[in-house]
Design an enzyme around this catalytic site. Structure first.
Site, PDB file in Angstrom:
ATOM      1  NE  ARG A 191      -1.690  -1.365   3.891  1.00  0.00           N
ATOM      2  CZ  ARG A 191      -2.007  -1.368   5.014  1.00  0.00           C
ATOM      3  NH1 ARG A 191      -3.042  -1.266   5.464  1.00  0.00           N
ATOM      4  NH2 ARG A 191      -1.138  -1.210   5.833  1.00  0.00           N
ATOM      5  CE  LYS A 207       6.278 -18.925  11.724  1.00  0.00           C
ATOM      6  NZ  LYS A 207       7.297 -18.722  12.790  1.00  0.00           N
ATOM      7  CG  HIS A 253      13.064 -19.482   7.617  1.00  0.00           C
ATOM      8  ND1 HIS A 253      12.085 -19.252   8.534  1.00  0.00           N
ATOM      9  CD2 HIS A 253      14.242 -19.179   8.021  1.00  0.00           C
ATOM     10  CE1 HIS A 253      12.805 -19.010   9.730  1.00  0.00           C
ATOM     11  NE2 HIS A 253      14.121 -18.627   9.569  1.00  0.00           N
ATOM     12  CG  LEU A 303      11.219 -27.681   5.905  1.00  0.00           C
ATOM     13  CD1 LEU A 303      10.278 -28.250   5.275  1.00  0.00           C
ATOM     14  CD2 LEU A 303      12.168 -28.908   6.591  1.00  0.00           C
ATOM     15  CG  ASP A 336       7.450 -17.568  16.443  1.00  0.00           C
ATOM     16  OD1 ASP A 336       7.281 -17.327  15.285  1.00  0.00           O
ATOM     17  OD2 ASP A 336       8.697 -17.204  16.921  1.00  0.00           O
ATOM     18  CG  HIS A 346      10.982 -22.926  12.316  1.00  0.00           C
ATOM     19  ND1 HIS A 346      10.390 -22.776  11.165  1.00  0.00           N
ATOM     20  CD2 HIS A 346      11.279 -21.779  13.067  1.00  0.00           C
ATOM     21  CE1 HIS A 346      10.196 -21.606  10.935  1.00  0.00           C
ATOM     22  NE2 HIS A 346      10.639 -20.744  11.911  1.00  0.00           N
ATOM     23  CE  LYS A 356      17.160 -26.193  26.056  1.00  0.00           C
ATOM     24  NZ  LYS A 356      18.056 -26.662  27.242  1.00  0.00           N
ATOM     25  CE  LYS A 402      20.925 -15.645  15.304  1.00  0.00           C
ATOM     26  NZ  LYS A 402      19.563 -16.285  15.131  1.00  0.00           N
ATOM     27  NE  ARG A 436      24.108 -22.104  31.465  1.00  0.00           N
ATOM     28  CZ  ARG A 436      24.752 -22.480  30.359  1.00  0.00           C
ATOM     29  NH1 ARG A 436      24.130 -23.314  29.352  1.00  0.00           N
ATOM     30  NH2 ARG A 436      25.973 -22.316  30.016  1.00  0.00           N
TER      31      ARG A 436
HETATM   32  P1  NDP Z   1       5.562  -6.422   8.366  1.00  0.00           P
HETATM   33  O1  NDP Z   1       4.492  -6.427   9.565  1.00  0.00           O
HETATM   34  O2  NDP Z   1       6.749  -5.834   8.155  1.00  0.00           O
HETATM   35  O3  NDP Z   1       4.311  -6.409   7.149  1.00  0.00           O
HETATM   36  C1  NDP Z   1       4.544  -6.412   5.600  1.00  0.00           C
HETATM   37  C2  NDP Z   1       3.864  -5.202   4.935  1.00  0.00           C
HETATM   38  O4  NDP Z   1       2.457  -5.593   5.172  1.00  0.00           O
HETATM   39  C3  NDP Z   1       4.069  -3.986   5.568  1.00  0.00           C
HETATM   40  O5  NDP Z   1       5.310  -3.228   4.881  1.00  0.00           O
HETATM   41  C4  NDP Z   1       2.733  -3.310   5.300  1.00  0.00           C
HETATM   42  O6  NDP Z   1       2.789  -2.696   4.049  1.00  0.00           O
HETATM   43  C5  NDP Z   1       1.696  -4.378   5.197  1.00  0.00           C
HETATM   44  N1  NDP Z   1       1.010  -4.547   6.503  1.00  0.00           N
HETATM   45  C6  NDP Z   1       1.536  -4.633   7.656  1.00  0.00           C
HETATM   46  N2  NDP Z   1       0.358  -4.650   8.568  1.00  0.00           N
HETATM   47  C7  NDP Z   1      -0.598  -4.742   7.767  1.00  0.00           C
HETATM   48  C8  NDP Z   1      -2.021  -4.704   8.097  1.00  0.00           C
HETATM   49  N3  NDP Z   1      -2.666  -4.948   9.305  1.00  0.00           N
HETATM   50  N4  NDP Z   1      -3.113  -4.696   7.147  1.00  0.00           N
HETATM   51  C9  NDP Z   1      -2.575  -4.627   5.866  1.00  0.00           C
HETATM   52  N5  NDP Z   1      -1.280  -4.665   5.361  1.00  0.00           N
HETATM   53  C10 NDP Z   1      -0.323  -4.520   6.539  1.00  0.00           C
HETATM   54  O7  NDP Z   1       5.747  -8.313   8.147  1.00  0.00           O
HETATM   55  P2  NDP Z   1       6.943  -8.740   7.999  1.00  0.00           P
HETATM   56  O8  NDP Z   1       7.691  -8.284   6.935  1.00  0.00           O
HETATM   57  O9  NDP Z   1       7.752  -8.990   9.204  1.00  0.00           O
HETATM   58  O10 NDP Z   1       6.278 -10.271   7.542  1.00  0.00           O
HETATM   59  C11 NDP Z   1       5.697 -10.631   6.433  1.00  0.00           C
HETATM   60  C12 NDP Z   1       5.227 -12.106   6.807  1.00  0.00           C
HETATM   61  O11 NDP Z   1       6.164 -12.954   6.833  1.00  0.00           O
HETATM   62  C13 NDP Z   1       4.360 -12.257   7.834  1.00  0.00           C
HETATM   63  O12 NDP Z   1       3.269 -13.328   7.742  1.00  0.00           O
HETATM   64  C14 NDP Z   1       5.238 -12.875   9.142  1.00  0.00           C
HETATM   65  O13 NDP Z   1       4.471 -13.511   9.983  1.00  0.00           O
HETATM   66  C15 NDP Z   1       6.194 -13.562   8.203  1.00  0.00           C
HETATM   67  N6  NDP Z   1       7.353 -13.871   8.689  1.00  0.00           N
HETATM   68  C16 NDP Z   1       8.288 -12.564   9.024  1.00  0.00           C
HETATM   69  C17 NDP Z   1       9.472 -12.814   9.686  1.00  0.00           C
HETATM   70  C18 NDP Z   1      10.430 -11.828   9.940  1.00  0.00           C
HETATM   71  O14 NDP Z   1      11.456 -12.015  10.270  1.00  0.00           O
HETATM   72  N7  NDP Z   1      10.106 -10.207   9.873  1.00  0.00           N
HETATM   73  C19 NDP Z   1      10.081 -14.299   9.880  1.00  0.00           C
HETATM   74  C20 NDP Z   1       9.232 -15.426   9.529  1.00  0.00           C
HETATM   75  C21 NDP Z   1       7.968 -14.979   8.962  1.00  0.00           C
HETATM   76  P3  NDP Z   1       1.811  -1.462   3.253  1.00  0.00           P
HETATM   77  O15 NDP Z   1       1.586  -0.704   4.604  1.00  0.00           O
HETATM   78  O16 NDP Z   1       2.938  -0.655   2.514  1.00  0.00           O
HETATM   79  O17 NDP Z   1       1.089  -1.987   2.707  1.00  0.00           O
HETATM   80  C1  BG6 Z   2      10.750 -17.094  12.384  1.00  0.00           C
HETATM   81  C2  BG6 Z   2      10.189 -16.726  13.981  1.00  0.00           C
HETATM   82  O1  BG6 Z   2       9.914 -18.120  11.911  1.00  0.00           O
HETATM   83  O2  BG6 Z   2      11.901 -17.720  12.736  1.00  0.00           O
HETATM   84  C3  BG6 Z   2      10.904 -15.711  14.407  1.00  0.00           C
HETATM   85  O3  BG6 Z   2       8.854 -16.375  13.547  1.00  0.00           O
HETATM   86  C4  BG6 Z   2      12.436 -16.417  14.506  1.00  0.00           C
HETATM   87  O4  BG6 Z   2      10.400 -15.794  15.922  1.00  0.00           O
HETATM   88  C5  BG6 Z   2      12.943 -16.760  13.462  1.00  0.00           C
HETATM   89  O5  BG6 Z   2      13.093 -15.239  15.123  1.00  0.00           O
HETATM   90  C6  BG6 Z   2      14.322 -17.568  13.326  1.00  0.00           C
HETATM   91  O6  BG6 Z   2      14.769 -17.601  12.482  1.00  0.00           O
HETATM   92  P1  BG6 Z   2      16.227 -17.631  11.851  1.00  0.00           P
HETATM   93  O7  BG6 Z   2      16.592 -18.169  10.509  1.00  0.00           O
HETATM   94  O8  BG6 Z   2      17.026 -16.369  12.294  1.00  0.00           O
HETATM   95  O9  BG6 Z   2      16.831 -18.863  13.008  1.00  0.00           O
END
Ligand code: NDP
Ligand code: BG6
Length: 514
Positions: free
Chosen positions: A74, A177, A207, A209, A264, A269, A362, A370, A497
């Site tokens: 957006r 996810k 991820h 996998l 999570d 994972h 765990k 980490k 721990r």
């Molecule tokens: P964000 O919260 O950064 O959201 C991504 C984009 O979606 C935002 O830039 C925004 O874009 C739009 N957005 C956010 N909230 C809303 C809302 N309530 N309604 C509509 N649009 C919204 O998410 P991430 O990038 O952190 O994660 C994306 C997906 O990946 C999620 O499903 C998350 O669970 C999953 N994920 C994320 C990880 C991470 O490390 N970040 C790790 C593993 C999985 P705009 O406003 O420009 O439209």
């Molecule tokens: C994501 C979880 O799937 O994996 C996060 O939502 C977590 O909470 C992350 O931090 C860990 O991934 P990595 O690749 O950094 O071990």
């Protein structure tokens, strides 16, 4: 002698071509093109993982010859602003390589942006028009990466499939996810997605996998004679799957509080690793054969008991003159939240191979370290000739195989060895395969492998819907009980721990955490 100067990705590509089972050149074959749309391009995951992975694939010449990348979100952004965002925030394994900035310029020329709402068919039709302009004269294949919060997955899939799917090539959707938060909501999500997509088009990502050592698990088991014969209750005493992070949920508290560490990390994972670890030999390396075996493991698991679970939550802690705030001190987390940031569980597989062997998981945030690892503890040597060298603690003499998934990828086998000298003193030493010394080239990020697989239509590392159902069926009753009984997590200090309860749980099954 390492990989003879080839990068791991080059090697991967070469093997895929030689082996013939995965026609690497297929997506980019003359006349076709791939359009990759990153939905949620303004977000954290897109910036940190997806664009860097796409660039690394481009740098390694792994993307098809003709491709286009579109960011969709957006936020208002021009193509140029997206390109700046990508190049400014991009940190990946390629950074220090030669010609990186030339390659980056070439890559950015293929990146575009379209601003739109997630539920607007009109906005997706505009995207479709822009995609068609880039695809003109070629067979279009389209990949959508849903890097957005889960509540808008279905809207996007509906709009993309109605208005922006490929007319005569393939259309695939990578879904991030979380896939629901229990068996019911996950089933509902799958049902909704399947109104617009077939199962073959849905690539549910886990991820873990795509991590090198997790992929290697099957290679280790099935291509080495020395491991597979030991891979059962006859020789293995317990298996430990451990995930820890040395930081809290800072910045993601809002998301996390609705999920907790079990959803999570454990349900996906760690459970995926367990399934790969424990599965029977698949008929072949085909995705369906491997996934069939994983589902069998998941469906053979004994229902999880609340007595086999302990939960924890981190509390504030001062160390080195700095205060590390507790989980509930995050302003996006309710003060009375009972959401676990730590959990340990004992799981069992009711089949002939694994009957009675505890699989201990765990996972925790804000711990002292980490890392992620798989530890396999073997049984005591029967009638051990050297047992007096170990005193009364025979546990000290058991062999242990460790796959360190991260950081510092390694596989090592703990053996008993004679300490050189005139006496007969034994110690435990490691046969150690440390990746950074054996394979000096950087290891590709998990997202690179997974994106490449999705482009190639390789589903082996993605989660099938029945796998997902089986994973939720295992954890849902336990999660419900935990929430209905409002079981309070044991508090542990940030950077520690974790809760002591994890040790009692392990001790109940005669296990010591590695
Ligand atoms: P964000 O919260 O950064 O959201 C991504 C984009 O979606 C935002 O830039 C925004 O874009 C739009 N957005 C956010 N909230 C809303 C809302 N309530 N309604 C509509 N649009 C919204 O998410 P991430 O990038 O952190 O994660 C994306 C997906 O990946 C999620 O499903 C998350 O669970 C999953 N994920 C994320 C990880 C991470 O490390 N970040 C790790 C593993 C999985 P705009 O406003 O420009 O439209
Ligand atoms: C994501 C979880 O799937 O994996 C996060 O939502 C977590 O909470 C992350 O931090 C860990 O991934 P990595 O690749 O950094 O071990």
């Amino acid at each position: 002698d390492g990989l003879g100067g080839k990068s791991s990705t080059e090697e991967l590509v070469e093997n895929r071509m030689k082996d013939g089972s995965v026609p690497f050149s297929e997506p980019g074959k003359a006349g076709s093109t791939v359009s990759i749309t990153v939905v949620g391009a303004s977000g954290d995951l897109a910036r940190k993982k997806i664009f860097p992975a796409l660039f690394a694939l481009f740098y390694e010449d792994c993307l098809p010859e003709h491709f286009t990348i579109f960011g969709y979100a957006r936020s208002k952004m021009s193509d140029e602003e997206l390109r700046n965002m990508i190049s400014e925030t991009l940190t990946c394994r390629i950074d220090k390589r030669e010609n990186c900035s030339d390659k980056m310029d070439q890559f950015l020329q293929r990146c575009f942006y379209h601003s739109g709402q997630y539920n607007s068919e009109e906005n997706f039709s505009e995207l479709d028009k822009k995609l068609k302009e880039k695809e003109v004269g070629r067979l279009p294949n389209r990949l959508f990466y849903l890097s957005i919060p889960p509540n808008i997955f279905v809207d996007v899939v509906r709009c993309a499939s109605h208005c922006a799917s490929s007319a005569n090539g393939w259309t695939r959707v990578i879904v991030e996810k979380p896939f629901g938060r229990d068996l019911e909501s996950s089933g509902e999500l799958t049902r909704c997605l399947k109104q617009h997509l077939s199962e073959d088009q849905i690539f549910r990502i886990d991820h873990y996998l795509g991590k090198e050592l997790v992929e290697n698990l099957s290679v280790l088991r099935f291509s080495n004679l020395v491991f597979e014969p030991l891979w059962s209750r006859n020789y293995i005493r317990n298996v430990q799957l451990i995930f820890s992070e040395n930081f809290g949920t800072e910045g993601r508290g809002g998301y996390f509080d609705n999920y907790g560490i079990i959803r999570d990390i454990m349900q996906n994972h760690l459970l995926q690793i367990l399934a790969l670890f424990a599965m029977e030999t698949p008929v072949s390396l085909d995705a369906e054969d491997i996934r069939n075996e994983k589902v069998k493991v998941l469906r053979s698991m004994r229902p999880l008991q609340i007595d086999d679970l302990i939960v924890g939550q981190y509390k504030g802690h001062s160390a080195g003159g700095k205060f590390y705030p507790g989980y509930t001190e995050d302003p996006t987390v309710p003060n009375d939240s009972l959401t676990p940031t730590f959990a340990a569980a004992a799981l069992f597989i009711n089949n002939a191979r694994w009957d009675g062997v505890p699989f201990l998981m765990k996972a925790g945030k804000a711990l002292h370290t980490k890392g992620a690892e798989i530890r396999v503890q073997f049984r005591h040597v029967p009638g051990n000739l050297y047992k007096r060298n170990f005193g009364t603690d025979l546990d000290k003499a058991t062999n242990e195989l460790v796959l360190r998934v991260q950081p510092d990828e390694a596989i090592y086998l703990r053996i008993n060895n004679k300490v050189p000298g005139l006496g007969m003193r034994l110690d435990r030493s490691d046969l150690n395969l440390l990746y950074k010394t054996r394979y000096p080239k950087e290891i590709p990020d998990a997202y690179e492998r997974l994106l490449l697989d999705a482009i190639e239509g390789e589903r082996r590392l993605f989660i099938r819907s029945d796998e997902l159902d089986a994973a939720w069926a295992l954890f849902t009753p336990l999660l419900k009980e935990l929430e209905e009984r409002k079981i309070a997590p044991e508090l542990y200090p940030y950077g520690s721990r974790g809760p002591v309860g994890a040790h009692y749980l392990a001790a109940k099954y005669n296990v010591r955490w590695g």
